[in-house]
Design a protein around this motif. Structure first.
Motif, PDB file in Angstrom:
ATOM      1  N   LYS A  13     -17.215  12.057  36.398  1.00  0.00           N
ATOM      2  CA  LYS A  13     -17.898  12.687  35.272  1.00  0.00           C
ATOM      3  C   LYS A  13     -17.310  14.065  35.003  1.00  0.00           C
ATOM      4  CE  LYS A  13     -22.506  10.988  34.534  1.00  0.00           C
ATOM      5  NZ  LYS A  13     -23.909  11.362  34.493  1.00  0.00           N
ATOM      6  N   VAL A  14     -17.096  14.347  33.712  1.00  0.00           N
ATOM      7  CA  VAL A  14     -16.618  15.660  33.282  1.00  0.00           C
ATOM      8  C   VAL A  14     -17.783  16.461  32.705  1.00  0.00           C
ATOM      9  CG1 VAL A  14     -15.060  16.854  31.703  1.00  0.00           C
ATOM     10  CG2 VAL A  14     -14.325  14.752  32.810  1.00  0.00           C
ATOM     11  N   LEU A  15     -18.659  15.785  31.993  1.00  0.00           N
ATOM     12  CA  LEU A  15     -19.843  16.402  31.405  1.00  0.00           C
ATOM     13  C   LEU A  15     -21.089  15.720  31.961  1.00  0.00           C
ATOM     14  CD1 LEU A  15     -18.731  16.541  27.655  1.00  0.00           C
ATOM     15  CD2 LEU A  15     -18.671  18.385  29.308  1.00  0.00           C
ATOM     16  N   PRO A  16     -22.193  16.458  32.086  1.00  0.00           N
ATOM     17  CA  PRO A  16     -23.406  15.853  32.642  1.00  0.00           C
ATOM     18  C   PRO A  16     -24.099  14.882  31.690  1.00  0.00           C
ATOM     19  CG  PRO A  16     -23.821  18.113  32.002  1.00  0.00           C
ATOM     20  CD  PRO A  16     -22.341  17.874  31.825  1.00  0.00           C
ATOM     21  N   GLY A  17     -23.839  15.003  30.390  1.00  0.00           N
ATOM     22  CA  GLY A  17     -24.501  14.155  29.401  1.00  0.00           C
ATOM     23  C   GLY A  17     -23.540  13.689  28.335  1.00  0.00           C
ATOM     24  N   PRO A  18     -24.074  13.111  27.254  1.00  0.00           N
ATOM     25  CA  PRO A  18     -23.211  12.619  26.186  1.00  0.00           C
ATOM     26  C   PRO A  18     -22.540  13.754  25.413  1.00  0.00           C
ATOM     27  CG  PRO A  18     -25.521  12.349  25.598  1.00  0.00           C
ATOM     28  CD  PRO A  18     -25.483  12.840  27.005  1.00  0.00           C
ATOM     29  N   ILE A  19     -21.483  13.418  24.685  1.00  0.00           N
ATOM     30  CA  ILE A  19     -20.759  14.394  23.872  1.00  0.00           C
ATOM     31  C   ILE A  19     -21.613  14.850  22.696  1.00  0.00           C
ATOM     32  CG2 ILE A  19     -18.767  14.691  22.340  1.00  0.00           C
ATOM     33  CD1 ILE A  19     -17.285  12.703  24.167  1.00  0.00           C
ATOM     34  N   LEU A  20     -22.357  13.926  22.095  1.00  0.00           N
ATOM     35  CA  LEU A  20     -23.162  14.214  20.903  1.00  0.00           C
ATOM     36  C   LEU A  20     -24.646  14.073  21.215  1.00  0.00           C
ATOM     37  CD1 LEU A  20     -21.009  12.167  18.408  1.00  0.00           C
ATOM     38  CD2 LEU A  20     -21.104  14.647  18.589  1.00  0.00           C
ATOM     39  N   ASP A  21     -25.462  14.838  20.495  1.00  0.00           N
ATOM     40  CA  ASP A  21     -26.907  14.769  20.672  1.00  0.00           C
ATOM     41  C   ASP A  21     -27.526  13.572  19.954  1.00  0.00           C
ATOM     42  OD1 ASP A  21     -26.885  17.092  22.156  1.00  0.00           O
ATOM     43  OD2 ASP A  21     -27.217  18.367  20.413  1.00  0.00           O
ATOM     44  N   GLU A  22     -26.922  13.138  18.853  1.00  0.00           N
ATOM     45  CA  GLU A  22     -27.462  12.032  18.072  1.00  0.00           C
ATOM     46  C   GLU A  22     -26.755  10.735  18.460  1.00  0.00           C
ATOM     47  OE1 GLU A  22     -28.713  13.628  13.849  1.00  0.00           O
ATOM     48  OE2 GLU A  22     -26.606  14.012  14.247  1.00  0.00           O
ATOM     49  N   PRO A  23     -27.437   9.590  18.282  1.00  0.00           N
ATOM     50  CA  PRO A  23     -26.813   8.317  18.636  1.00  0.00           C
ATOM     51  C   PRO A  23     -25.664   7.957  17.699  1.00  0.00           C
ATOM     52  CG  PRO A  23     -29.005   7.960  17.705  1.00  0.00           C
ATOM     53  CD  PRO A  23     -28.821   9.436  17.835  1.00  0.00           C
ATOM     54  N   ASN A  24     -24.526   7.630  18.263  1.00  0.00           N
ATOM     55  CA  ASN A  24     -23.343   7.182  17.528  1.00  0.00           C
ATOM     56  C   ASN A  24     -22.861   5.895  18.178  1.00  0.00           C
ATOM     57  OD1 ASN A  24     -21.957   9.546  15.669  1.00  0.00           O
ATOM     58  ND2 ASN A  24     -23.353  10.326  17.196  1.00  0.00           N
ATOM     59  N   GLU A  25     -22.173   5.059  17.400  1.00  0.00           N
ATOM     60  CA  GLU A  25     -21.660   3.806  17.958  1.00  0.00           C
ATOM     61  C   GLU A  25     -20.283   3.505  17.380  1.00  0.00           C
ATOM     62  OE1 GLU A  25     -24.152   0.550  16.829  1.00  0.00           O
ATOM     63  OE2 GLU A  25     -23.576   0.679  14.728  1.00  0.00           O
ATOM     64  N   ASP A  26     -19.664   2.487  17.904  1.00  0.00           N
ATOM     65  CA  ASP A  26     -18.381   1.965  17.432  1.00  0.00           C
ATOM     66  C   ASP A  26     -17.290   3.039  17.350  1.00  0.00           C
ATOM     67  OD1 ASP A  26     -19.734  -0.441  17.113  1.00  0.00           O
ATOM     68  OD2 ASP A  26     -20.209  -0.032  15.012  1.00  0.00           O
ATOM     69  N   PRO A  27     -17.074   3.811  18.406  1.00  0.00           N
ATOM     70  CA  PRO A  27     -16.064   4.873  18.320  1.00  0.00           C
ATOM     71  C   PRO A  27     -14.644   4.319  18.256  1.00  0.00           C
ATOM     72  CG  PRO A  27     -16.795   4.640  20.572  1.00  0.00           C
ATOM     73  CD  PRO A  27     -17.660   3.728  19.750  1.00  0.00           C
ATOM     74  N   PHE A  28     -13.809   4.986  17.490  1.00  0.00           N
ATOM     75  CA  PHE A  28     -12.379   4.730  17.468  1.00  0.00           C
ATOM     76  C   PHE A  28     -11.712   6.061  17.772  1.00  0.00           C
ATOM     77  CE2 PHE A  28      -8.259   4.768  15.351  1.00  0.00           C
ATOM     78  CZ  PHE A  28      -7.685   3.653  15.934  1.00  0.00           C
ATOM     79  N   LEU A  29     -10.915   6.123  18.843  1.00  0.00           N
ATOM     80  CA  LEU A  29     -10.299   7.375  19.278  1.00  0.00           C
ATOM     81  C   LEU A  29      -8.789   7.292  19.190  1.00  0.00           C
ATOM     82  CD1 LEU A  29     -12.961   6.835  21.251  1.00  0.00           C
ATOM     83  CD2 LEU A  29     -12.230   9.051  22.055  1.00  0.00           C
ATOM     84  N   TRP A  30      -8.140   8.432  18.904  1.00  0.00           N
ATOM     85  CA  TRP A  30      -6.692   8.513  18.925  1.00  0.00           C
ATOM     86  C   TRP A  30      -6.254   9.944  19.187  1.00  0.00           C
ATOM     87  CZ3 TRP A  30      -9.475   8.631  14.472  1.00  0.00           C
ATOM     88  CH2 TRP A  30      -9.140   9.575  13.513  1.00  0.00           C
ATOM     89  N   ILE A  31      -4.998  10.089  19.563  1.00  0.00           N
ATOM     90  CA  ILE A  31      -4.395  11.408  19.769  1.00  0.00           C
ATOM     91  C   ILE A  31      -3.365  11.612  18.675  1.00  0.00           C
ATOM     92  CG2 ILE A  31      -3.041  12.866  21.316  1.00  0.00           C
ATOM     93  CD1 ILE A  31      -4.204  11.281  23.650  1.00  0.00           C
ATOM     94  N   ASP A  32      -3.472  12.725  17.976  1.00  0.00           N
ATOM     95  CA  ASP A  32      -2.528  13.066  16.910  1.00  0.00           C
ATOM     96  C   ASP A  32      -1.165  13.347  17.539  1.00  0.00           C
ATOM     97  OD1 ASP A  32      -0.980  14.642  15.038  1.00  0.00           O
ATOM     98  OD2 ASP A  32      -2.826  15.014  13.928  1.00  0.00           O
ATOM     99  N   LYS A  33      -0.149  12.586  17.171  1.00  0.00           N
ATOM    100  CA  LYS A  33       1.187  12.768  17.750  1.00  0.00           C
ATOM    101  C   LYS A  33       1.759  14.150  17.451  1.00  0.00           C
ATOM    102  CE  LYS A  33       2.652   7.960  17.567  1.00  0.00           C
ATOM    103  NZ  LYS A  33       3.627   7.029  16.990  1.00  0.00           N
ATOM    104  N   ARG A  34       1.424  14.685  16.302  1.00  0.00           N
ATOM    105  CA  ARG A  34       1.986  15.967  15.878  1.00  0.00           C
ATOM    106  C   ARG A  34       1.388  17.137  16.651  1.00  0.00           C
ATOM    107  NH1 ARG A  34       0.308  19.280  11.978  1.00  0.00           N
ATOM    108  NH2 ARG A  34      -1.226  17.767  11.284  1.00  0.00           N
TER     109      ARG A  34
END
Length: 101
Positions: A13-34
């Motif tokens: 674990k890096v954080l004790p809780g979720p990243i966001l306070d509100e419920p979110n779903e279906d995340p799509f993550l990427w790293i910007d190459k630039r």
């Protein structure tokens, strides 16, 4: 939020809780190459009004993958959607959206 050296774990674990306070779903993550910055698009699960419509999509960004920020100028669908809430098509037309998933 948790990290690991490989996708198989073990995770720490890096954080004790979720990243966001509100419920979110279906995340799509990427790293910007630039820039090397992290980005995510999620579906915000907040219901609005009598029609049951939700706020829609949400764009998040992070320089380190740990401290995340919500880009409120990039919310799709619902009252925060830039008007008109549509996607331009290659043939010159547009596709009007109620929500993005």
């Amino acid at each position: 939020l948790a990290t690991a050296h490989t996708w198989r774990g073990p995770f720490s674990k890096v954080l004790p809780g979720p990243i966001l306070d509100e419920p979110n779903e279906d995340p799509f993550l990427w790293i910007d190459k630039r820039t090397g910055h992290f980005h995510a698009i999620t579906h915000l699960e907040r219901v609005l009004g009598r029609d049951g419509g939700s706020v829609g999509g949400r764009h998040l960004f992070s320089r380190d993958g740990v401290a995340w920020h919500v880009n409120t100028s990039h919310m799709w669908a619902g009252p925060n959607c830039p008007r008109p809430c549509s996607v331009p098509l290659d043939n010159g037309g547009t596709w009007s959206l109620q929500r993005r998933e």
